[in-house]
Enzyme design. Structure first.
Site, mmCIF file in Angstrom:
data_model
loop_
_atom_site.group_PDB
_atom_site.id
_atom_site.type_symbol
_atom_site.label_atom_id
_atom_site.label_comp_id
_atom_site.label_asym_id
_atom_site.label_seq_id
_atom_site.Cartn_x
_atom_site.Cartn_y
_atom_site.Cartn_z
ATOM 1 N N ASN A 9 54.987 57.546 -68.623
ATOM 2 C CA ASN A 9 55.095 58.902 -69.165
ATOM 3 C C ASN A 9 56.143 59.655 -68.349
ATOM 4 O O ASN A 9 55.882 60.038 -67.216
ATOM 5 C CB ASN A 9 53.719 59.585 -69.070
ATOM 6 C CG ASN A 9 53.757 61.030 -69.501
ATOM 7 O OD1 ASN A 9 54.742 61.497 -70.088
ATOM 8 N ND2 ASN A 9 52.685 61.756 -69.209
ATOM 9 N N LYS A 11 57.280 62.542 -68.831
ATOM 10 C CA LYS A 11 57.039 63.998 -68.845
ATOM 11 C C LYS A 11 58.346 64.757 -69.106
ATOM 12 O O LYS A 11 59.201 64.244 -69.830
ATOM 13 C CB LYS A 11 56.374 64.450 -67.544
ATOM 14 C CG LYS A 11 55.154 63.606 -67.193
ATOM 15 C CD LYS A 11 54.294 64.240 -66.152
ATOM 16 C CE LYS A 11 53.222 63.261 -65.712
ATOM 17 N NZ LYS A 11 52.188 63.855 -64.928
ATOM 18 N N HIS A 97 46.875 64.508 -73.271
ATOM 19 C CA HIS A 97 47.177 64.498 -71.834
ATOM 20 C C HIS A 97 46.628 65.784 -71.219
ATOM 21 O O HIS A 97 46.690 66.855 -71.840
ATOM 22 C CB HIS A 97 48.688 64.384 -71.615
ATOM 23 C CG HIS A 97 49.033 64.072 -70.189
ATOM 24 N ND1 HIS A 97 48.997 65.031 -69.209
ATOM 25 C CD2 HIS A 97 49.374 62.914 -69.578
ATOM 26 C CE1 HIS A 97 49.304 64.468 -68.044
ATOM 27 N NE2 HIS A 97 49.549 63.190 -68.241
ATOM 28 N N GLU A 99 47.790 67.737 -69.155
ATOM 29 C CA GLU A 99 48.767 68.841 -69.082
ATOM 30 C C GLU A 99 48.849 69.571 -70.428
ATOM 31 O O GLU A 99 49.061 70.785 -70.468
ATOM 32 C CB GLU A 99 50.134 68.290 -68.633
ATOM 33 C CG GLU A 99 50.095 67.909 -67.149
ATOM 34 C CD GLU A 99 51.035 66.795 -66.731
ATOM 35 O OE1 GLU A 99 51.983 66.476 -67.477
ATOM 36 O OE2 GLU A 99 50.814 66.221 -65.642
ATOM 37 N N GLU A 169 42.163 59.414 -67.241
ATOM 38 C CA GLU A 169 43.030 60.082 -66.271
ATOM 39 C C GLU A 169 42.276 61.217 -65.584
ATOM 40 O O GLU A 169 42.226 62.337 -66.106
ATOM 41 C CB GLU A 169 44.256 60.657 -66.987
ATOM 42 C CG GLU A 169 45.115 59.604 -67.654
ATOM 43 C CD GLU A 169 46.586 60.003 -67.624
ATOM 44 O OE1 GLU A 169 47.383 59.253 -67.079
ATOM 45 O OE2 GLU A 169 46.910 61.093 -68.122
ATOM 46 N N GLY A 175 49.480 63.319 -60.457
ATOM 47 C CA GLY A 175 50.597 63.932 -59.745
ATOM 48 C C GLY A 175 50.226 64.486 -58.378
ATOM 49 O O GLY A 175 51.000 65.205 -57.769
ATOM 50 N N SER A 215 48.261 58.999 -60.253
ATOM 51 C CA SER A 215 48.892 58.529 -59.017
ATOM 52 C C SER A 215 48.804 57.010 -58.847
ATOM 53 O O SER A 215 48.677 56.510 -57.728
ATOM 54 C CB SER A 215 48.303 59.258 -57.801
ATOM 55 O OG SER A 215 48.573 60.651 -57.907
HETATM 56 C C1 PEP Z 1 50.328 60.969 -66.069
HETATM 57 O O1 PEP Z 1 51.141 61.833 -66.271
HETATM 58 O O2 PEP Z 1 49.704 60.509 -67.027
HETATM 59 C C2 PEP Z 1 50.115 60.491 -64.705
HETATM 60 C C3 PEP Z 1 49.160 59.626 -64.491
HETATM 61 O O3 PEP Z 1 50.943 60.996 -63.727
HETATM 62 P P1 PEP Z 1 51.059 60.473 -62.205
HETATM 63 O O4 PEP Z 1 51.155 58.963 -62.279
HETATM 64 O O5 PEP Z 1 52.331 61.079 -61.690
HETATM 65 O O6 PEP Z 1 49.859 60.913 -61.485
#
Ligand code: PEP
Length: 252
Positions: A9, A11, A97, A99, A169, A175, A215
């Site tokens: 992703n 983003k 997601h 976000e 997630e 992040g 992460s």
């Molecule tokens: C994500 O955006 O779905 C995600 C898992 O981000 P990150 O790996 O940066 O934590």
């Protein structure tokens, strides 16, 4: 059979030339060191989809959008429909997601509409669920995840659900550099698979890929993916680093 999947992703990162450079590098690395049993999905920003698609073979590498509109078409300025996404060559779309849920107030009912539109237009939703830190600490996370799945996915029939990929997630891990421990990830993935079994039967639940996101990186992917119910990862930050992304793809 559950597919092993690594989805990147991007983003809101990368200009178009930078995005083309990134997909070229990823493609080159995968060509040199293939992982033929892993499905690799790239989710660039909308306006990069057409160009990135030129490097995607739809055999091992597939294209995804990061979101789609909750309406089919019409006067929705700034929105991008599932049909449009399909028309530029994408096979997947990330839906729900955290976000999107957090910053743009997308609730379970809106996400159910998006899931339906994606499926109607031949896209596989990568449906995200997961708890925030307060919900983790108060022990409410099982209820939160159950509600998200029930309200956005469990109206689907079996054939439709089989096209969905689920991504767990934990919001507190996205992040932040904090990762769920392999045991925490396995606990939730097993719980999700259990819910699928309860509602749709074991045959279906054994055919749905459940990805971990939060992460996940080149260092911890192997340990996370070694869990029985973890079928791969949805990767944010590390998907922007081609060598790290390749290492994650080779972490099964
Ligand atoms: C994500 O955006 O779905 C995600 C898992 O981000 P990150 O790996 O940066 O934590």
């Amino acid at each position: 059979m559950r597919k092993k999947i690594v989805a990147g992703n991007w983003k809101m990162n990368k200009t178009l030339p930078e995005g083309i450079e990134l997909v070229k590098e990823i493609k080159e690395l995968i060509t040199k060191k293939p992982a033929s049993d892993v499905t690799v999905i790239l989710a660039p920003p909308f306006i990069h989809l057409t160009e990135v698609n030129k490097f995607v073979d739809n055999k091992q590498m597939f294209l995804s959008a990061q979101n789609c509109a909750s309406e089919a078409s019409g006067a929705y300025t700034g929105e991008v429909s599932a049909q449009m996404i399909k028309s530029v060559g994408a096979s997947y779309v990330i839906i729900g997601h955290s976000e999107r849920r957090g910053y743009y107030h997308e609730d379970n009912a809106i996400l159910a509409k998006k899931v339906n539109l994606a499926l109607e237009n031949g896209l596989s939703p990568i449906f995200c669920c997961g708890e925030n830190l307060a919900e983790r600490e108060s022990g409410k996370f099982f209820d939160v995840i159950k509600k998200e799945l029930a309200e956005s996915l469990f109206g689907l029939n079996k054939d439709a659900l089989l096209k969905v990929v689920i991504a767990y997630e934990p919001i507190w891990a996205i992040g932040t550099g904090k990762t769920a421990s392999p045991d925490q990830a396995q606990e939730i993935h097993q719980f999700i698979r259990g819910l699928l079994t309860e509602k749709y039967g074991r045959e279906l639940s054994e055919n749905i890929s459940i990805l971990y996101g939060g992460s996940c990186n080149a260092k911890n992917a192997k340990e996370l993916f070694s869990n029985h119910d973890v079928d791969g990862g949805l990767i944010g930050g590390a998907s922007l680093k081609p060598q790290d992304f390749l290492q994650i793809i080779h972490s099964f």
